[in-house]
Design an enzyme around this catalytic site. Structure first.
Site, PDB file in Angstrom:
ATOM      1  N   ARG A  97     -22.613  23.497   5.296  1.00 57.84           N
ATOM      2  CA  ARG A  97     -21.969  24.636   5.945  1.00 57.84           C
ATOM      3  C   ARG A  97     -21.629  25.766   4.980  1.00 57.84           C
ATOM      4  NH1 ARG A  97     -18.057  21.325  10.251  1.00 57.84           N
ATOM      5  NH2 ARG A  97     -19.797  20.291  11.324  1.00 57.84           N
ATOM      6  N   GLU A 133     -27.874  22.206   1.796  1.00 56.23           N
ATOM      7  CA  GLU A 133     -27.443  21.069   2.616  1.00 56.23           C
ATOM      8  C   GLU A 133     -27.275  21.425   4.099  1.00 56.23           C
ATOM      9  OE1 GLU A 133     -27.093  18.110   3.181  1.00 56.23           O
ATOM     10  OE2 GLU A 133     -27.350  17.084   1.278  1.00 56.23           O
ATOM     11  N   HIS A 134     -26.826  20.434   4.862  1.00 56.06           N
ATOM     12  CA  HIS A 134     -26.767  20.525   6.319  1.00 56.06           C
ATOM     13  C   HIS A 134     -25.962  21.728   6.800  1.00 56.06           C
ATOM     14  CE1 HIS A 134     -22.537  19.113   6.658  1.00 56.06           C
ATOM     15  NE2 HIS A 134     -22.839  18.430   5.555  1.00 56.06           N
ATOM     16  N   GLU A 135     -26.484  22.406   7.780  1.00 58.16           N
ATOM     17  CA  GLU A 135     -25.837  23.523   8.478  1.00 58.16           C
ATOM     18  C   GLU A 135     -25.523  24.709   7.563  1.00 58.16           C
ATOM     19  OE1 GLU A 135     -22.999  21.567  11.661  1.00 58.16           O
ATOM     20  OE2 GLU A 135     -23.070  20.364   9.810  1.00 58.16           O
ATOM     21  N   ALA A 136     -26.140  24.736   6.391  1.00 57.75           N
ATOM     22  CA  ALA A 136     -25.951  25.869   5.489  1.00 57.75           C
ATOM     23  C   ALA A 136     -26.852  27.023   5.920  1.00 57.75           C
ATOM     24  CB  ALA A 136     -26.253  25.465   4.053  1.00 57.75           C
TER      25      ALA A 136
END
Length: 212
Positions: free
Chosen positions: A150, A130-133
């Protein structure tokens, strides 16, 4: 394109190679079980006439540490330019994500906005980052595994089939998360953890198999 590896994982990678519009010249297996895979020759070494300025190599080795070993040997000989990032057409990859060379993204995987993926990683079928991971070099997500936003996953760490990593969780390097586990809090390096919630079962030594 040359596919380095000729086991079961190589079949999945071959699908992504072909679906992406490439052709496969040969598979490479230093100890082959057969002379062909999918009707394509299996050789024991990359042909001497392989030209790194016109040809490409994809590494189809599922074990993360073994994949790093192959990567190190081949990039020392051929450089980085012949190792593309390979993405199946059915995968959804954010235009804001960053993927390093050698990474393979299989069918139906999803990579979110501003996710960062290191060298020669493996995102198996239906996995979600997922986002910003962040996925460290040579790490892997097994089929159907998913992370929240994250999340940080360390170098060579393997996340098992169907495992779920809660948003914001950090997992160290060289760890293994068992199948169908739920990880709600940070985990250190060099451990095997599984369950729901996941707990550390034992330490993991260098060279331990990722699948047992």
């Amino acid at each position: 394109m040359i596919v380095f590896g000729a086991g079961g994982h190589a079949v999945s990678v071959a699908e992504t190679v072909l679906a992406s519009g490439h052709s496969i010249d040969c598979f490479i297996d230093e100890t082959p079980n057969s002379q062909q895979l999918l009707g394509i020759p299996v050789l024991t070494a990359i042909p001497e006439d392989f030209a790194s300025d016109t040809g490409s190599i994809v590494i189809a080795v599922g074990d993360n540490a073994a994949r790093q070993g192959v990567w190190t040997r081949l990039t020392q000989r051929y450089g980085l330019d012949c190792f593309p990032t390979l993405i199946h057409p059915s995968a959804s990859v954010s235009q804001l994500a960053v993927l390093a060379p050698g990474t393979v993204v299989l069918q139906g995987a999803i990579i979110g906005s501003k996710a960062t993926i290191g060298l020669c990683c493996l995102l198996n079928s239906g996995s979600i980052l997922e986002h910003e991971a962040q996925l460290g070099d040579f790490a892997s997500l097994a089929p159907g595994s998913m992370t929240g936003g994250r999340v940080s996953i360390g170098t060579r760490t393997a996340v098992g089939i169907g495992a779920v990593i809660k948003h914001g969780v950090a997992i160290g390097h060289d760890s293994v998360i068992g199948a169908n586990s739920y990880v709600p809090k940070d985990l250190p390096s060099d451990v095997v953890a599984y369950g729901s919630p996941a707990r550390i079962i034992r330490p993991r030594a260098a060279g331990d198999s990722y699948l047992h």
